[in-house]
Scaffold this motif. Structure first.
Motif, PDB file in Angstrom:
ATOM      1  N   LEU A  77      14.645  -1.320   7.084  1.00 15.67           N
ATOM      2  CA  LEU A  77      14.480  -1.202   8.529  1.00 15.67           C
ATOM      3  C   LEU A  77      13.062  -1.582   8.914  1.00 15.67           C
ATOM      4  O   LEU A  77      12.143  -1.500   8.096  1.00 15.67           O
ATOM      5  CB  LEU A  77      14.742   0.244   8.972  1.00 15.67           C
ATOM      6  N   VAL A  78      12.885  -1.970  10.155  1.00 18.70           N
ATOM      7  CA  VAL A  78      11.558  -2.112  10.738  1.00 18.70           C
ATOM      8  C   VAL A  78      11.429  -0.993  11.755  1.00 18.70           C
ATOM      9  O   VAL A  78      12.259  -0.842  12.653  1.00 18.70           O
ATOM     10  CB  VAL A  78      11.350  -3.493  11.403  1.00 18.70           C
ATOM     11  N   ASP A  79      10.400  -0.180  11.571  1.00 18.01           N
ATOM     12  CA  ASP A  79      10.147   0.970  12.435  1.00 18.01           C
ATOM     13  C   ASP A  79       8.960   0.664  13.338  1.00 18.01           C
ATOM     14  O   ASP A  79       7.984   0.060  12.890  1.00 18.01           O
ATOM     15  CB  ASP A  79       9.824   2.207  11.597  1.00 18.01           C
ATOM     16  N   THR A  80       9.050   1.096  14.582  1.00 15.43           N
ATOM     17  CA  THR A  80       7.967   0.867  15.540  1.00 15.43           C
ATOM     18  C   THR A  80       7.741   2.130  16.361  1.00 15.43           C
ATOM     19  O   THR A  80       8.631   2.960  16.512  1.00 15.43           O
ATOM     20  CB  THR A  80       8.302  -0.293  16.497  1.00 15.43           C
ATOM     21  N   ILE A  84       1.386   9.826  19.419  1.00 18.87           N
ATOM     22  CA  ILE A  84       0.610  10.520  20.461  1.00 18.87           C
ATOM     23  C   ILE A  84       0.073  11.854  19.951  1.00 18.87           C
ATOM     24  O   ILE A  84      -0.643  12.549  20.671  1.00 18.87           O
ATOM     25  CB  ILE A  84       1.448  10.737  21.736  1.00 18.87           C
ATOM     26  N   ALA A  85       0.445  12.196  18.716  1.00 15.67           N
ATOM     27  CA  ALA A  85       0.013  13.441  18.078  1.00 15.67           C
ATOM     28  C   ALA A  85      -0.174  13.142  16.595  1.00 15.67           C
ATOM     29  O   ALA A  85       0.306  12.109  16.108  1.00 15.67           O
ATOM     30  CB  ALA A  85       1.061  14.529  18.291  1.00 15.67           C
ATOM     31  N   PRO A  86      -0.861  14.000  15.859  1.00 10.09           N
ATOM     32  CA  PRO A  86      -0.996  13.772  14.419  1.00 10.09           C
ATOM     33  C   PRO A  86       0.377  13.551  13.779  1.00 10.09           C
ATOM     34  O   PRO A  86       1.347  14.246  14.099  1.00 10.09           O
ATOM     35  CB  PRO A  86      -1.648  15.057  13.919  1.00 10.09           C
ATOM     36  N   TRP A  87       0.431  12.570  12.880  1.00 12.18           N
ATOM     37  CA  TRP A  87       1.705  12.166  12.281  1.00 12.18           C
ATOM     38  C   TRP A  87       1.453  11.671  10.868  1.00 12.18           C
ATOM     39  O   TRP A  87       0.606  10.801  10.659  1.00 12.18           O
ATOM     40  CB  TRP A  87       2.333  11.082  13.160  1.00 12.18           C
ATOM     41  N   ASN A  88       2.141  12.246   9.920  1.00 14.07           N
ATOM     42  CA  ASN A  88       2.008  11.868   8.507  1.00 14.07           C
ATOM     43  C   ASN A  88       0.556  11.866   8.037  1.00 14.07           C
ATOM     44  O   ASN A  88       0.154  11.024   7.237  1.00 14.07           O
ATOM     45  CB  ASN A  88       2.654  10.504   8.244  1.00 14.07           C
ATOM     46  N   GLY A  89      -0.225  12.773   8.566  1.00  6.71           N
ATOM     47  CA  GLY A  89      -1.623  12.865   8.164  1.00  6.71           C
ATOM     48  C   GLY A  89      -2.563  11.952   8.919  1.00  6.71           C
ATOM     49  O   GLY A  89      -3.756  11.905   8.624  1.00  6.71           O
ATOM     50  N   PHE A  90      -2.069  11.236   9.906  1.00 11.23           N
ATOM     51  CA  PHE A  90      -2.885  10.301  10.686  1.00 11.23           C
ATOM     52  C   PHE A  90      -3.089  10.829  12.099  1.00 11.23           C
ATOM     53  O   PHE A  90      -2.144  11.290  12.729  1.00 11.23           O
ATOM     54  CB  PHE A  90      -2.231   8.919  10.775  1.00 11.23           C
ATOM     55  N   ALA A  91      -4.305  10.711  12.592  1.00 11.98           N
ATOM     56  CA  ALA A  91      -4.595  11.068  13.975  1.00 11.98           C
ATOM     57  C   ALA A  91      -4.148   9.930  14.886  1.00 11.98           C
ATOM     58  O   ALA A  91      -4.256   8.752  14.513  1.00 11.98           O
ATOM     59  CB  ALA A  91      -6.088  11.320  14.151  1.00 11.98           C
ATOM     60  N   GLU A 100       7.743  -1.469   7.636  1.00  7.81           N
ATOM     61  CA  GLU A 100       9.065  -1.461   7.027  1.00  7.81           C
ATOM     62  C   GLU A 100       9.326  -0.136   6.332  1.00  7.81           C
ATOM     63  O   GLU A 100       8.411   0.522   5.838  1.00  7.81           O
ATOM     64  CB  GLU A 100       9.190  -2.605   6.030  1.00  7.81           C
ATOM     65  N   GLU A 101      10.577   0.234   6.363  1.00  4.07           N
ATOM     66  CA  GLU A 101      11.073   1.420   5.679  1.00  4.07           C
ATOM     67  C   GLU A 101      12.273   0.990   4.853  1.00  4.07           C
ATOM     68  O   GLU A 101      13.053   0.133   5.268  1.00  4.07           O
ATOM     69  CB  GLU A 101      11.498   2.471   6.706  1.00  4.07           C
ATOM     70  N   VAL A 102      12.396   1.563   3.677  1.00  4.65           N
ATOM     71  CA  VAL A 102      13.548   1.303   2.821  1.00  4.65           C
ATOM     72  C   VAL A 102      14.216   2.641   2.554  1.00  4.65           C
ATOM     73  O   VAL A 102      13.538   3.632   2.248  1.00  4.65           O
ATOM     74  CB  VAL A 102      13.125   0.632   1.497  1.00  4.65           C
ATOM     75  N   GLY A 103      15.525   2.685   2.705  1.00  5.81           N
ATOM     76  CA  GLY A 103      16.267   3.910   2.460  1.00  5.81           C
ATOM     77  C   GLY A 103      17.398   3.672   1.482  1.00  5.81           C
ATOM     78  O   GLY A 103      17.996   2.587   1.451  1.00  5.81           O
ATOM     79  N   PHE A 104      17.663   4.691   0.674  1.00 10.41           N
ATOM     80  CA  PHE A 104      18.754   4.651  -0.295  1.00 10.41           C
ATOM     81  C   PHE A 104      19.576   5.920  -0.098  1.00 10.41           C
ATOM     82  O   PHE A 104      19.017   7.011  -0.002  1.00 10.41           O
ATOM     83  CB  PHE A 104      18.208   4.595  -1.727  1.00 10.41           C
ATOM     84  N   TYR A 105      20.882   5.773  -0.060  1.00 11.80           N
ATOM     85  CA  TYR A 105      21.752   6.882   0.312  1.00 11.80           C
ATOM     86  C   TYR A 105      22.979   6.916  -0.581  1.00 11.80           C
ATOM     87  O   TYR A 105      23.506   5.867  -0.970  1.00 11.80           O
ATOM     88  CB  TYR A 105      22.228   6.720   1.764  1.00 11.80           C
ATOM     89  N   GLN A 106      23.465   8.121  -0.860  1.00  8.84           N
ATOM     90  CA  GLN A 106      24.751   8.299  -1.519  1.00  8.84           C
ATOM     91  C   GLN A 106      25.655   9.054  -0.554  1.00  8.84           C
ATOM     92  O   GLN A 106      25.255  10.087   0.004  1.00  8.84           O
ATOM     93  CB  GLN A 106      24.621   9.081  -2.820  1.00  8.84           C
ATOM     94  N   ILE A 107      26.859   8.547  -0.378  1.00  8.46           N
ATOM     95  CA  ILE A 107      27.838   9.148   0.509  1.00  8.46           C
ATOM     96  C   ILE A 107      28.888   9.848  -0.345  1.00  8.46           C
ATOM     97  O   ILE A 107      29.479   9.235  -1.241  1.00  8.46           O
ATOM     98  CB  ILE A 107      28.523   8.072   1.391  1.00  8.46           C
ATOM     99  N   LEU A 118      11.374   5.409   1.878  1.00  2.26           N
ATOM    100  CA  LEU A 118       9.993   5.039   1.593  1.00  2.26           C
ATOM    101  C   LEU A 118       9.448   4.267   2.783  1.00  2.26           C
ATOM    102  O   LEU A 118      10.122   3.386   3.322  1.00  2.26           O
ATOM    103  CB  LEU A 118       9.920   4.151   0.348  1.00  2.26           C
ATOM    104  N   MET A 119       8.208   4.605   3.195  1.00  5.15           N
ATOM    105  CA  MET A 119       7.560   3.910   4.301  1.00  5.15           C
ATOM    106  C   MET A 119       6.256   3.311   3.786  1.00  5.15           C
ATOM    107  O   MET A 119       5.631   3.854   2.874  1.00  5.15           O
ATOM    108  CB  MET A 119       7.250   4.862   5.450  1.00  5.15           C
ATOM    109  N   ASP A 120       5.821   2.223   4.378  1.00  9.62           N
ATOM    110  CA  ASP A 120       4.578   1.560   3.995  1.00  9.62           C
ATOM    111  C   ASP A 120       3.398   2.277   4.652  1.00  9.62           C
ATOM    112  O   ASP A 120       2.923   1.890   5.718  1.00  9.62           O
ATOM    113  CB  ASP A 120       4.631   0.089   4.418  1.00  9.62           C
ATOM    114  N   VAL A 121       2.935   3.346   4.015  1.00  5.73           N
ATOM    115  CA  VAL A 121       1.885   4.194   4.576  1.00  5.73           C
ATOM    116  C   VAL A 121       0.554   3.443   4.691  1.00  5.73           C
ATOM    117  O   VAL A 121      -0.190   3.647   5.653  1.00  5.73           O
ATOM    118  CB  VAL A 121       1.735   5.484   3.738  1.00  5.73           C
ATOM    119  N   ASP A 122       0.256   2.565   3.741  1.00  7.21           N
ATOM    120  CA  ASP A 122      -1.005   1.806   3.826  1.00  7.21           C
ATOM    121  C   ASP A 122      -1.031   0.904   5.061  1.00  7.21           C
ATOM    122  O   ASP A 122      -2.060   0.795   5.723  1.00  7.21           O
ATOM    123  CB  ASP A 122      -1.235   0.976   2.569  1.00  7.21           C
TER     124      ASP A 122
END
Length: 130
Positions: A77-80, A84-91, A100-107, A118-122
């Motif tokens: 996915l592409v996340d955007t 407006i508030a602290p998020w994932n350790g970032f002001a 980009e985010e990658v997700g893996f799921y079992q149904i 997983l998100m590209d935190v860097d």
């Protein structure tokens, strides 16, 4: 579920997230599941969504790729959004992020039983730094 049904299931889940219809999560996730390797209750998973969208109210998930194999889904996915508030350790800095985010799921029995994402935190860090 057929591959087509699993694809539609995942698209419905992302639509639910983008519409903030978290009250419908029982349609998509078991009462107990594994989230990033940790056993959690569905309410914990919903709280994780709220954590993201409270800090980034315009957070949007856009599906780029879905791969279905057996009872498993992999998605890119592409996340955007603009924090407006602290998020994932970032002001918040007023800057928007796109990553980009990658997700893996079992149904299992028609609902998520295992979820990894997983998100590209860097990249987020660089975008918020300006």
């Amino acid at each position: 579920m057929t591959p087509e049904e699993l694809r539609a299931f995942y698209e419905g889940y992302i639509d639910l997230a983008n519409k903030r219809e978290y009250h419908r999560m029982a349609e998509f996730a078991h009462d107990e599941l594994i989230l990033n390797g940790t056993p959690v209750k569905r309410d914990d998973m919903v709280a994780e969504f709220h954590k993201h969208t409270d800090a980034v109210p315009d957070f949007h998930w856009d599906i780029q790729d879905i791969i279905v194999q057996g009872d498993r889904i992999a998605a890119r996915l592409v996340d955007t959004g603009t924090p407006i508030a602290p998020w994932n350790g970032f002001a918040p800095t007023g800057a928007s992020v796109k990553f980009e985010e990658v997700g893996f799921y079992q149904i299992v029995d028609g609902r998520f039983k295992t979820m990894w994402y997983l998100m590209d935190v860097d990249l987020i860090r660089r975008q918020l730094a300006g």
